[in-house]
Motif scaffolding. Structure first.
Motif, short mmCIF file in Angstrom:
data_model
loop_
_atom_site.label_atom_id
_atom_site.label_comp_id
_atom_site.label_asym_id
_atom_site.label_seq_id
_atom_site.Cartn_x
_atom_site.Cartn_y
_atom_site.Cartn_z
N LYS A 184 48.83 26.40 49.81
CA LYS A 184 47.99 24.78 50.15
C LYS A 184 47.56 24.21 48.75
N LEU A 185 47.24 24.84 47.77
CA LEU A 185 47.06 24.03 46.59
C LEU A 185 47.38 24.89 45.18
N PRO A 186 49.03 24.99 45.19
CA PRO A 186 49.40 25.99 44.19
C PRO A 186 48.80 25.13 42.47
N ASN A 187 48.74 23.97 42.68
CA ASN A 187 48.54 23.56 41.23
C ASN A 187 47.14 23.77 40.82
N LEU A 188 46.28 24.32 41.80
CA LEU A 188 44.91 24.75 41.30
C LEU A 188 44.97 25.96 40.37
N VAL A 211 43.99 25.84 36.19
CA VAL A 211 43.10 26.82 35.86
C VAL A 211 43.74 27.72 34.69
N LEU A 212 44.69 28.13 34.86
CA LEU A 212 45.12 29.12 33.91
C LEU A 212 45.63 28.38 32.69
N TRP A 213 46.30 27.30 32.59
CA TRP A 213 46.78 26.49 31.71
C TRP A 213 45.27 25.89 30.84
N ILE A 214 44.13 25.66 31.50
CA ILE A 214 43.01 25.28 30.69
C ILE A 214 42.50 26.63 30.02
N SER A 222 52.37 33.46 39.59
CA SER A 222 51.88 32.51 40.55
C SER A 222 52.96 31.48 41.07
N LYS A 223 53.38 30.74 40.34
CA LYS A 223 54.45 29.60 40.54
C LYS A 223 55.60 30.40 41.20
N ALA A 224 56.20 31.56 41.01
CA ALA A 224 57.20 32.21 41.61
C ALA A 224 56.81 32.75 43.35
N VAL A 225 55.81 33.24 43.21
CA VAL A 225 55.03 33.64 44.35
C VAL A 225 54.75 32.60 45.18
N GLY A 249 31.55 30.20 20.86
CA GLY A 249 30.23 30.61 20.99
C GLY A 249 29.57 30.71 22.15
N THR A 250 29.95 30.31 23.17
CA THR A 250 29.33 30.42 24.69
C THR A 250 30.27 31.18 25.53
N VAL A 251 29.49 32.06 26.26
CA VAL A 251 29.86 33.10 27.17
C VAL A 251 29.92 32.14 28.69
N GLY A 252 29.38 30.97 28.72
CA GLY A 252 29.36 30.30 29.92
C GLY A 252 30.57 30.08 30.65
N ILE A 253 31.52 29.53 29.57
CA ILE A 253 32.74 29.29 30.04
C ILE A 253 33.66 30.44 30.75
N ALA A 254 33.13 31.79 29.91
CA ALA A 254 33.80 32.94 30.62
C ALA A 254 33.33 33.20 32.11
N PHE A 255 32.00 32.87 32.22
CA PHE A 255 31.52 32.95 33.70
C PHE A 255 32.36 32.22 34.63
N ILE A 256 32.36 30.94 34.22
CA ILE A 256 33.12 29.94 35.12
C ILE A 256 34.48 30.50 35.43
N PHE A 257 35.12 30.87 34.51
CA PHE A 257 36.59 31.47 34.71
C PHE A 257 36.65 32.81 35.40
N GLY A 258 35.71 33.32 35.14
CA GLY A 258 35.48 34.73 36.12
C GLY A 258 35.33 34.65 37.61
N ILE A 259 34.34 33.52 38.17
CA ILE A 259 34.11 33.20 39.35
C ILE A 259 35.62 32.76 39.81
N LEU A 260 36.31 31.73 38.86
CA LEU A 260 37.44 31.09 39.47
C LEU A 260 38.44 32.25 39.93
N PHE A 261 38.65 33.08 38.86
CA PHE A 261 39.67 34.28 38.87
C PHE A 261 39.38 35.28 40.17
N LEU A 262 38.21 35.19 40.35
CA LEU A 262 37.70 36.16 41.41
C LEU A 262 37.94 35.52 42.96
N SER A 263 37.41 34.25 42.87
CA SER A 263 38.07 33.35 44.28
C SER A 263 39.48 33.50 44.25
N PHE A 264 40.17 33.41 43.31
CA PHE A 264 41.93 33.72 43.64
C PHE A 264 42.25 35.15 44.01
#
Length: 265
Positions: free
Chosen positions: A167-171, A175-178, A226-229, A142-157
């Motif tokens: 440098k940070l492949p596990n990041l 994020v995708l597993w979460i 992402s892991k393969a690249v 019921g919250t779209v706040g989580i969608a906003f957080i993931f949107g910012i993360l995917f945009l930074s990716f």
């Protein structure tokens, strides 16, 4: 075009898959086989080489996985000598996927705020019911706040993907597993809310389930590629580092030889 390379009996073998679906097999930097296999479940390349004065038979099989990676199996004289996966996506294409994925989540998170700022829904192309349905479809509990957080993360990716994967492949994978975990955990809640809604529309229920499954698969698709690249970028970086050290070693050896040849006194 992405490649993986390895050595067998002092001979280098390279396997490559282009984005258009064409496969290449290199033996000592020479193309020995190439095929276009877009609509085939698997393809096998056969070639022979002379090694230690004897004819050696190679069989290289490309098979797509559920995440659309190319699984490669190399056999030498009917004995499996190598297994690996190749990503057909370039880092640039992967960045584009992350960019449009981020736009979808950012639009979902900003749209409710824009609508609530308006006094009436009459002049809008989206109704309150459709908005609630979108929230159930993509939102988490019921919250779209989580969608906003993931949107910012995917945009930074999408902007810094190469640096992050090196440098940070596990990041990226974390994020995708979460994201996948939240989608799976909130799916029963979304379906229950949709069933309890009035009026109940069965087609909306089917759309919700289908689109959530597609979204989960797409997150897994991004994760595996992402892991393969990341693996490919690290191999390229290590190769460049190795090649830059060779002249340094040669220069150091030459300097030592020159010093040793200078007579004392």
């Amino acid at each position: 075009m992405n490649k993986i390379s390895f050595k067998i009996e002092n001979h280098e073998i390279q396997l490559a898959v282009a984005s258009a679906g064409k496969e290449y097999v290199y033996y000592d930097n020479v193309i020995v086989s190439e095929k276009l296999s877009i609509f085939k479940p698997s393809s096998t390349h056969h070639f022979e080489a002379i090694e230690n004065g004897k004819t050696t038979k190679y069989d290289v099989t490309f098979r797509p996985t559920l995440s659309l990676l190319a699984q490669c199996v190399v056999k030498r004289n009917n004995v499996v000598v190598k297994k690996d996966v190749i990503c057909s996506l370039t880092p640039g294409l992967l960045r584009i996927y992350f960019f449009f994925f981020s736009l979808a989540y950012l639009t979902l998170s900003i749209l409710p705020f824009l609508i609530t700022r308006r006094s009436s829904y009459d002049n809008l192309s989206i109704s309150r019911y459709d908005l609630n349905y979108l929230t159930l479809l993509y939102g988490d509990f019921g919250t779209v706040g989580i969608a906003f957080i993931f949107g910012i993360l995917f945009l930074s990716f999408s902007f810094f993907l190469i640096t992050i994967l090196v440098k940070l492949p596990n990041l990226v994978t974390t994020v995708l597993w979460i994201r996948i975990g939240l989608m799976i955990a909130s799916s029963p809640w979304a379906v229950a809310k949709l069933i309890q809604s009035q009026p109940f529309l069965s087609d909306k229920l089917y759309e919700t389930v289908a689109l959530r499954v597609v979204t989960i698969w797409f997150c897994w698709f991004l994760l595996e590629h992402s892991k393969a690249v990341s693996k490919m970028l690290k191999l390229q970086q290590s190769l460049v580092t190795h090649l830059t050290r060779i002249p340094e070693k040669a220069s150091g050896t030459a300097t030592q030889q020159m010093l040793a040849s200078v007579p004392e006194g």
